[in-house]
Design an enzyme around this catalytic site. Structure first.
Site, PDB file in Angstrom:
ATOM      1  N   THR A 251       0.829  -1.200   0.000  1.00  0.00           N
ATOM      2  CA  THR A 251       0.000   0.000   0.000  1.00  0.00           C
ATOM      3  C   THR A 251       0.868   1.256   0.000  1.00  0.00           C
ATOM      4  O   THR A 251       0.526   2.254  -0.645  1.00  0.00           O
ATOM      5  CB  THR A 251      -0.935  -0.016   1.215  1.00  0.00           C
ATOM      6  OG1 THR A 251      -1.856  -1.107   1.064  1.00  0.00           O
ATOM      7  CG2 THR A 251      -1.713   1.278   1.347  1.00  0.00           C
ATOM      8  N   HIS A 252       1.991   1.217   0.694  1.00  0.00           N
ATOM      9  CA  HIS A 252       2.877   2.389   0.749  1.00  0.00           C
ATOM     10  C   HIS A 252       3.391   2.755  -0.637  1.00  0.00           C
ATOM     11  O   HIS A 252       3.260   3.905  -1.079  1.00  0.00           O
ATOM     12  CB  HIS A 252       4.052   2.103   1.683  1.00  0.00           C
ATOM     13  CG  HIS A 252       5.117   3.168   1.659  1.00  0.00           C
ATOM     14  ND1 HIS A 252       4.920   4.435   2.176  1.00  0.00           N
ATOM     15  CD2 HIS A 252       6.375   3.155   1.138  1.00  0.00           C
ATOM     16  CE1 HIS A 252       6.013   5.157   1.988  1.00  0.00           C
ATOM     17  NE2 HIS A 252       6.912   4.399   1.362  1.00  0.00           N
ATOM     18  N   VAL A 253       3.951   1.773  -1.338  1.00  0.00           N
ATOM     19  CA  VAL A 253       4.481   2.053  -2.678  1.00  0.00           C
ATOM     20  C   VAL A 253       3.340   2.351  -3.647  1.00  0.00           C
ATOM     21  O   VAL A 253       3.459   3.220  -4.513  1.00  0.00           O
ATOM     22  CB  VAL A 253       5.336   0.870  -3.178  1.00  0.00           C
ATOM     23  CG1 VAL A 253       5.800   1.109  -4.605  1.00  0.00           C
ATOM     24  CG2 VAL A 253       6.534   0.662  -2.260  1.00  0.00           C
ATOM     25  N   GLY A 254       2.221   1.655  -3.482  1.00  0.00           N
ATOM     26  CA  GLY A 254       1.069   1.925  -4.335  1.00  0.00           C
ATOM     27  C   GLY A 254       0.600   3.356  -4.232  1.00  0.00           C
ATOM     28  O   GLY A 254       0.206   3.969  -5.236  1.00  0.00           O
ATOM     29  N   GLU A 271      -3.707  -3.327  -6.847  1.00  0.00           N
ATOM     30  CA  GLU A 271      -4.005  -4.402  -5.898  1.00  0.00           C
ATOM     31  C   GLU A 271      -2.915  -4.377  -4.849  1.00  0.00           C
ATOM     32  O   GLU A 271      -1.759  -4.693  -5.134  1.00  0.00           O
ATOM     33  CB  GLU A 271      -4.068  -5.748  -6.616  1.00  0.00           C
ATOM     34  CG  GLU A 271      -4.798  -6.808  -5.787  1.00  0.00           C
ATOM     35  CD  GLU A 271      -3.882  -7.853  -5.202  1.00  0.00           C
ATOM     36  OE1 GLU A 271      -3.400  -7.629  -4.069  1.00  0.00           O
ATOM     37  OE2 GLU A 271      -3.643  -8.869  -5.859  1.00  0.00           O
ATOM     38  N   CYS A 305      -0.599 -11.316  -0.075  1.00  0.00           N
ATOM     39  CA  CYS A 305      -1.447 -10.171   0.282  1.00  0.00           C
ATOM     40  C   CYS A 305      -2.785 -10.606   0.849  1.00  0.00           C
ATOM     41  O   CYS A 305      -3.418  -9.876   1.623  1.00  0.00           O
ATOM     42  CB  CYS A 305      -1.666  -9.283  -0.940  1.00  0.00           C
ATOM     43  SG  CYS A 305      -2.315 -10.168  -2.380  1.00  0.00           S
TER      44      CYS A 305
END
Length: 495
Positions: A251-254, A271, A305
């Site tokens: 989620t951080h990189v996303g 995702e 995930c």
């Protein structure tokens, strides 16, 4: 800089899973395998030893890949559906025939076990390619009725152009193939950005498609050093020829990628991470629930995930479930066997830190030993933590490792509330013998998927896959996966 290129899939003698530190896994640009003067080491996490090196893309290599995809787009977008279908069917056949080879790459690069590599990743990817092949001929335009007499319209579905796919190492074939396969099937051309942990697996994806007859430039595979990630990724996203991005990862990189894409007004499919709950209701089959929770929590060392991070149990059956759960863990992941392997020491350190913080604030270990000494810094055994509260980092943070928290509740409503008390929403499991009750709970959970009487890890090509909240947006797989890579164009005319 690029130093040389070779045509064909066997130009670098990549056969078998046993490698040499002298081998260099090449980039794939416009149908050629490219070695570079800059490389990085690829390490087997189960041994800590360098197994081979990978070519590392420069900015110039990235631009060449984009230009190759852009040049290939006009012809590929006009290919007949039957031709694309045949290429995908051939790719599925090749992947199946090379399953042992590719499964070996995955086991060596990621530390995964045979059941997850050759037993799950390969056959699921084969089925994905077949499913996609069957759907290609269903892409069609529509003829809506206009309100004004004499006005007619047609709504075309068209590919975007060049699509950038970024996929992680943990399920390299399922996630790597889907990052480009749906885009290719709908007439787009692609760039696949490989993770530094498993570049050979991603080289194999390009190799399979090339062997199947995919035209040069339609799929370009890039890998790069960790320190070059921000520069190369920014270049790829910001280049005007790249029309859409899909990303699977944290989620951080996303969030960083989505922000950069948004700044450039480009659509994204995301995702991301998860904090999946398995809810065990009072009427559940406890043996089945315990087995599925153990698999969901510790399959592939919890590095999925969709992995079960919370087990939520009705208080009336909590003691009996605990007995079944401990027995299931001991049967599937016995203490007499070797500890599971994580892809890097960082994952072990993260899990130990989360559990240590929880224990210091009043939690207790029901299974496992936080102080256990293993044979390497990448190995760790399952940990089950009880009495976890909101004051602990483990309550909200995705462990992405072999750690699971167990909670007790007094009602279905309390279970739903606890399952929803997270910023994530990727998947969930519910165990009950009453389907109506299970469906009612499933409806209340904020999640992209809910699996009744099965573990939280569940992915198959004919079911749409994706999350809500900070687990992402958009859907891979099935008809929804096709729609993600098609845009509409409305054309009207007068009689």
């Amino acid at each position: 800089m690029s130093t040389n290129g070779t045509n064909g899939t066997n130009g670098n003698s990549h056969s078998g899973a046993n490698g040499s530190t002298e081998q260099i896994i090449p980039l794939q640009i416009n149908g050629k395998e490219i070695k570079t003067s800059t490389t990085f080491d690829v390490v087997d996490p189960s041994t800590g030893k360098v197994i081979w090196k990978s070519a590392s893309a420069s900015k110039e290599d990235a631009v060449q890949a984009i230009e190759a995809a852009q040049a290939a787009f006009p012809a590929w977008s006009k290919t007949k559906p039957s031709k694309r279908r045949d290429i995908f069917l051939k790719a599925a056949e090749i992947l199946q025939s090379r399953g042992e080879e590719l499964g070996g790459y995955m086991m060596t690069e990621t530390g995964s076990q045979a059941p997850f590599a050759g037993g799950f990743n390969i056959p699921t990817s084969v089925e994905m390619l077949k499913d996609i092949a069957g759907r290609i001929v269903t892409i069609s335009s529509s003829l809506p009725v206009c309100g004004e007499e004499g006005t007619n319209a047609i709504v075309y579905k068209e590919p975007y152009g060049v699509v950038l796919g970024i996929a992680p190492w943990n399920a390299p074939y399922i996630l790597g193939f889907r990052a480009v396969a749906y885009a290719l099937a709908t007439g787009n051309t692609t760039i696949l950005k490989a993770p530094e942990f498993s570049p050979r697996c991603f080289w194999a994806i390009g190799s399979v498609f090339k062997e199947a007859g995919l035209p040069d430039g339609c799929l370009n595979v890039l890998a790069h050093r960790t320190e070059d990630a921000a520069e190369i990724t920014t270049l790829l996203i910001e280049h005007p020829a790249v029309k859409k991005i899909n990303f699977t990862g944290s989620t951080h990189v996303g969030g960083i990628i989505a922000a950069l894409a948004g700044k450039n007004l480009k659509p994204v499919l995301m995702e991301l991470g998860g904090k999946a709950s398995a809810i065990v209701l009072a009427d559940a089959d406890l043996q089945k629930a315990a087995t599925q929770c153990a698999l969901g929590a510790f399959f592939h060392s919890g590095q999925v995930c969709m992995a079960t991070e919370r087990v939520i149990v009705h208080s009336s059956i909590a003691a009996s479930f605990s007995t079944h759960f401990k027995q299931a863990i001991d049967n599937i992941f016995p203490a007499s066997g070797p500890a599971q392997v994580l892809v890097s020491p960082a994952g072990v350190k993260k899990n130990h830190a989360l559990v240590s913080d929880a224990l210091s604030k009043g939690a207790r270990l029901a299974v496992g030993d936080i102080d256990a000494q293993e044979s390497s810094s990448t190995r760790m055994r399952p940990l089950v933590v009880e009495n976890v509260t909101k004051a602990m980092d483990l309550y909200r943070t995705e462990s992405f490792g072999p750690t699971v928290s167990v909670f007790t509740v007094e009602s279905d409503e309390e279970a739903i509330e606890l399952a929803n008390d997270t910023e994530y929403g990727l998947t969930c499991a519910v165990f009950t013998e009453d389907l109506k009750r299970g469906l009612r709970v499933a409806k209340g959970v904020e999640s992209g998927a809910v699996h009744i009487n099965n573990m939280t890890i569940h992915d198959e090509p004919n079911l749409p896959h994706g999350g809500v909240k900070k687990s992402g947006f958009g859907r891979f797989n099935a008809a929804q996966g096709f729609e993600e890579f098609l845009r509409t164009k409305t054309v009207t005319w007068q009689d």
